[in-house]
Design a protein around this motif. Sequence first.
Motif, PDB file in Angstrom:
ATOM      1  N   ALA A  79       0.794  -1.234   0.000  1.00 38.64           N
ATOM      2  CA  ALA A  79       0.000   0.000   0.000  1.00 38.64           C
ATOM      3  C   ALA A  79       0.826   1.282   0.000  1.00 38.64           C
ATOM      4  O   ALA A  79       0.503   2.221  -0.742  1.00 38.64           O
ATOM      5  N   PRO A  80       1.894   1.413   0.799  1.00 39.32           N
ATOM      6  CA  PRO A  80       2.623   2.700   0.814  1.00 39.32           C
ATOM      7  C   PRO A  80       3.161   3.098  -0.566  1.00 39.32           C
ATOM      8  O   PRO A  80       3.073   4.276  -0.946  1.00 39.32           O
ATOM      9  N   ALA A  81       3.717   2.135  -1.301  1.00 36.67           N
ATOM     10  CA  ALA A  81       4.245   2.455  -2.630  1.00 36.67           C
ATOM     11  C   ALA A  81       3.116   2.889  -3.568  1.00 36.67           C
ATOM     12  O   ALA A  81       3.282   3.830  -4.355  1.00 36.67           O
ATOM     13  N   ARG A  82       1.965   2.247  -3.493  1.00 29.85           N
ATOM     14  CA  ARG A  82       0.831   2.622  -4.342  1.00 29.85           C
ATOM     15  C   ARG A  82       0.332   4.026  -3.979  1.00 29.85           C
ATOM     16  O   ARG A  82      -0.082   4.788  -4.861  1.00 29.85           O
ATOM     17  N   GLU A  83       0.350   4.352  -2.695  1.00 26.59           N
ATOM     18  CA  GLU A  83      -0.086   5.690  -2.275  1.00 26.59           C
ATOM     19  C   GLU A  83       0.875   6.770  -2.784  1.00 26.59           C
ATOM     20  O   GLU A  83       0.449   7.845  -3.219  1.00 26.59           O
ATOM     21  N   ARG A  84       2.197   6.477  -2.737  1.00 26.40           N
ATOM     22  CA  ARG A  84       3.159   7.449  -3.261  1.00 26.40           C
ATOM     23  C   ARG A  84       2.977   7.614  -4.771  1.00 26.40           C
ATOM     24  O   ARG A  84       3.092   8.724  -5.303  1.00 26.40           O
ATOM     25  N   ALA A  85       2.684   6.521  -5.451  1.00 26.98           N
ATOM     26  CA  ALA A  85       2.463   6.601  -6.899  1.00 26.98           C
ATOM     27  C   ALA A  85       1.238   7.455  -7.212  1.00 26.98           C
ATOM     28  O   ALA A  85       1.235   8.242  -8.163  1.00 26.98           O
ATOM     29  N   SER A 130       8.524   1.172  -6.875  1.00 30.93           N
ATOM     30  CA  SER A 130       8.143  -0.078  -7.534  1.00 30.93           C
ATOM     31  C   SER A 130       6.655  -0.342  -7.343  1.00 30.93           C
ATOM     32  O   SER A 130       6.212  -0.694  -6.245  1.00 30.93           O
ATOM     33  N   VAL A 131       5.891  -0.118  -8.423  1.00 33.68           N
ATOM     34  CA  VAL A 131       4.455  -0.421  -8.419  1.00 33.68           C
ATOM     35  C   VAL A 131       4.074  -0.965  -9.799  1.00 33.68           C
ATOM     36  O   VAL A 131       4.738  -0.660 -10.794  1.00 33.68           O
ATOM     37  N   PRO A 132       3.004  -1.760  -9.885  1.00 34.65           N
ATOM     38  CA  PRO A 132       2.542  -2.202 -11.199  1.00 34.65           C
ATOM     39  C   PRO A 132       1.818  -1.066 -11.921  1.00 34.65           C
ATOM     40  O   PRO A 132       1.040  -0.321 -11.311  1.00 34.65           O
ATOM     41  N   VAL A 155       0.218  10.684 -16.167  1.00 32.63           N
ATOM     42  CA  VAL A 155      -0.197   9.488 -15.433  1.00 32.63           C
ATOM     43  C   VAL A 155      -1.528   9.757 -14.732  1.00 32.63           C
ATOM     44  O   VAL A 155      -1.839  10.887 -14.369  1.00 32.63           O
ATOM     45  N   GLN A 156      -2.288   8.684 -14.584  1.00 29.49           N
ATOM     46  CA  GLN A 156      -3.593   8.776 -13.931  1.00 29.49           C
ATOM     47  C   GLN A 156      -3.707   7.648 -12.915  1.00 29.49           C
ATOM     48  O   GLN A 156      -3.480   6.487 -13.245  1.00 29.49           O
ATOM     49  N   ALA A 157      -4.034   7.995 -11.683  1.00 28.26           N
ATOM     50  CA  ALA A 157      -4.241   6.966 -10.661  1.00 28.26           C
ATOM     51  C   ALA A 157      -5.482   6.151 -10.990  1.00 28.26           C
ATOM     52  O   ALA A 157      -6.462   6.674 -11.521  1.00 28.26           O
ATOM     53  N   THR A 158      -5.438   4.880 -10.686  1.00 30.60           N
ATOM     54  CA  THR A 158      -6.563   3.991 -10.970  1.00 30.60           C
ATOM     55  C   THR A 158      -7.546   3.984  -9.808  1.00 30.60           C
ATOM     56  O   THR A 158      -7.270   4.492  -8.717  1.00 30.60           O
ATOM     57  N   ASP A 159      -8.710   3.388 -10.056  1.00 28.71           N
ATOM     58  CA  ASP A 159      -9.708   3.260  -8.999  1.00 28.71           C
ATOM     59  C   ASP A 159      -9.286   2.187  -8.008  1.00 28.71           C
ATOM     60  O   ASP A 159      -8.468   1.301  -8.312  1.00 28.71           O
ATOM     61  N   ALA A 160      -9.876   2.241  -6.821  1.00 31.60           N
ATOM     62  CA  ALA A 160      -9.593   1.238  -5.790  1.00 31.60           C
ATOM     63  C   ALA A 160      -9.919  -0.157  -6.326  1.00 31.60           C
ATOM     64  O   ALA A 160     -10.919  -0.363  -7.000  1.00 31.60           O
ATOM     65  N   LEU A 166      -1.102   2.863 -11.578  1.00 31.01           N
ATOM     66  CA  LEU A 166      -1.160   4.030 -12.452  1.00 31.01           C
ATOM     67  C   LEU A 166      -1.393   3.604 -13.893  1.00 31.01           C
ATOM     68  O   LEU A 166      -0.995   2.508 -14.301  1.00 31.01           O
ATOM     69  N   ILE A 167      -2.037   4.473 -14.665  1.00 34.66           N
ATOM     70  CA  ILE A 167      -2.115   4.351 -16.110  1.00 34.66           C
ATOM     71  C   ILE A 167      -1.230   5.450 -16.695  1.00 34.66           C
ATOM     72  O   ILE A 167      -1.353   6.617 -16.313  1.00 34.66           O
ATOM     73  N   VAL A 168      -0.323   5.089 -17.609  1.00 38.30           N
ATOM     74  CA  VAL A 168       0.617   6.045 -18.185  1.00 38.30           C
ATOM     75  C   VAL A 168       0.265   6.258 -19.656  1.00 38.30           C
ATOM     76  O   VAL A 168       0.300   5.307 -20.450  1.00 38.30           O
TER      77      VAL A 168
END
Length: 770
Positions: A79-85, A130-132, A155-160, A166-168
């Motif tokens: 979760a922390p890496a996804r939140e930073r992304a 490092s995130v997918p 980049v756009q953050a994805t939905d929960a 992210l979508i790039v």
Amino acid sequence: MNPRDFRLLPVAAGVWAAALLCAFVTGWSWGVAGGAAAAAISFVALQRWSMQRSRGGGGLVVLLLAAIAAVAVSAALSAPARERAAEWSGRVVEVTATVTSSASIGQDGKLWFDAQTTGVGIRGESNPLSVPVRIGVEPGEGFDLGADARVVGQVQATDAGERAALIVFSTEAEVVRPAAGVFDIAAGARQAFIERSTRLPEPGAGLLPGLAVGDTRAVTDALNDDMRTSGLGHLTAVSGANCAIVVGAVFWLTALFGGGRMLRVVLAATALAGFVVLVTPEPSVIRASVMAGVAMLTVLLGRPSAGAGMLALCAVMILLADPWLAATPGFALSVVASGALILLAPPLSRGLARWMPAPVALAVAVPLAAQLACGPIIALFAEQQSLIGIAANLIAAPAAPVATVIGLLACLAAPLPLLADVLTASAWLPAAWIATTATTTARLPVAELLLPAGIGSALLVLVVSASVALVVVRARVPPGHAPPRWLSPARRLAAGVMIVVLSLGGARVLLTGPLATATAPDGWAIAACDVGQGDAVLVRSDDEVALIDTGPDPEVLSTCLRSLGIERIDVLVLSHFDLDHVGGTAAVIGRVDAVLHGPPAEPTDERLLQDLAAGGARLSRTAAGDRGVLGSSDWRVLWPARSSSAFPAGNDASVVIDFAGGGVPRSLFLGDLSAEPQRTLMRTVRLGAYAVVKVAHHGSADQDQGLYETVDPTVAIFSAGIDNDYGHPRDKTLDLLTATGAHVLRTDTQGRILVGIREEELQVWTEKAP
């Protein structure tokens, strides 16, 4: 089956539920982990305090709680890496990443692939992360599995719940380090096989790489739609079926030469590992191979009947590695389909054997079990429910393993060109058989049923699937035991549900087949199809037909054409290339004589035109001043201006066309023009009054009042989808047309709209009362 085989199913269900919770509400992950761990410790302490040792039930409870804690910890650590992304969302950044999947062409014409980032930040200052992610780039070479890429874009953050953080959307992209080692060798072998395949004729050439190595870049949009409609889409995705084919082929060959059980498993595992590398070890492939590997383990242990428990164990292992897979349709369909083959296919086969030979019953039971189990899940995410899938799979299934095995051999034979050519040509025949099956069955009147995606449709499909299973299944009853008391009334209720469903289905077959035209009057000249949020309008004169745009969905358009008895389109007008205006074009490819189109803007627009040309259509980029006839009616193109760059391709460069005479009311079709080009159109063209006007852009608020006052329509048609996200048609625009004295007609509330002319008076027929 031994009841002990089911012991791990509650564990898998509990872990899956916990993974879903943590994926959608990541903030709860540590709480879930702590709660499950505390519950496990308390349960063990209680067991010891009471001095009661369970022979299995207590151990399973502890195992369940421990697995839930583990999957929650896995989610919490990610979760922390996804939140930073997510903090970079909406910004233009530089992303460095390693490609983790095969690439495919999206509807936007870009090449899309999954990747794992190594850094994200402003240009030249990438921060380790490092995130997918999901990346879209312009089509090019080198974005193979294992390659390192540098991408610059928004980049756009994805939905929960989505696996990618992210979508790039790239504006710049380059391969920093190409794939190396076995991944480079595999990429070269795949590319050589794809080039050999695409030199062969259609149908089958573009499909063959998808069947053999899961590469669908050469599959046309039309064939892809047909594969989905016919329930054969799973054949072009590397799934458990592909892995099973590879494993089964190696098992059979090893047994043929006298190999023992251990040798068969070792060779099959080696072949499976090589297959995974060849087709790219992306998450979906790894998932399928793990399931096949677990099945091999049951054979090695001499317990093939333990399939349900092994499947549950496999699902738990995958979710521990990646909790976000719990929310993906692919994972759910893979697990449920595998479980259906293990648990549901055998009793279905026994039940069907009452009415047909046992081998035929087994052949029918396999796709029937998969469809009954997967139908409710599909209804959650997609509108289409294939009704022809079982029959199409029975026809195509024998060809699938042949195409897969020979195609793989052709791929491996790349260093020997002559042998590779022969094998590729041999694999083409079963691929062509499958493609022909898909295109033929997809065009049947009852090929699919459209239901709004969501929980309601899923529950409806679940009730029907359960009813079919109850009617067909023949359960094993031990000697001397009576069937459960609930079974007989449940079967009677299920039979009632089936009678209702079959009656409604039969009525639909008649109304969309032999009686399709019975609901349409003969005197119509203009027909606005109810295609949802989009445009698809027909104009008819002396048995010649023009179609202006095709709406967003091929099947919906096909239904409208069948209901009006339209087999061929003399003139197809594509006003512009937005999906809600061209998404249904696959329904008419091969049935169009001439195409008038506006300026294409994307590579996907050009590919669509190429597909139409391949189907025999004459293409013509049109502009203001072009004229022609349809039957005895005259048409003229009023917009866009020829060789003008004032308005870019898209809504404001929509083809605007009018018709008059030959039994067609004087009518104007405004595409998706906004107010500014509407004003320019009014200044450059003498319009006058029209009997029928198709209101621009589904009735958006961006309209020019002066235009509608000038054209003074008798009838104003709004083509929009019910409860659409855009609020079309807007109240302001409805009031504007009402103020001109127009009779307002809406496809969202009135369904299909037909307009004709008789003795100089307009006649209107609507599918539903307003």
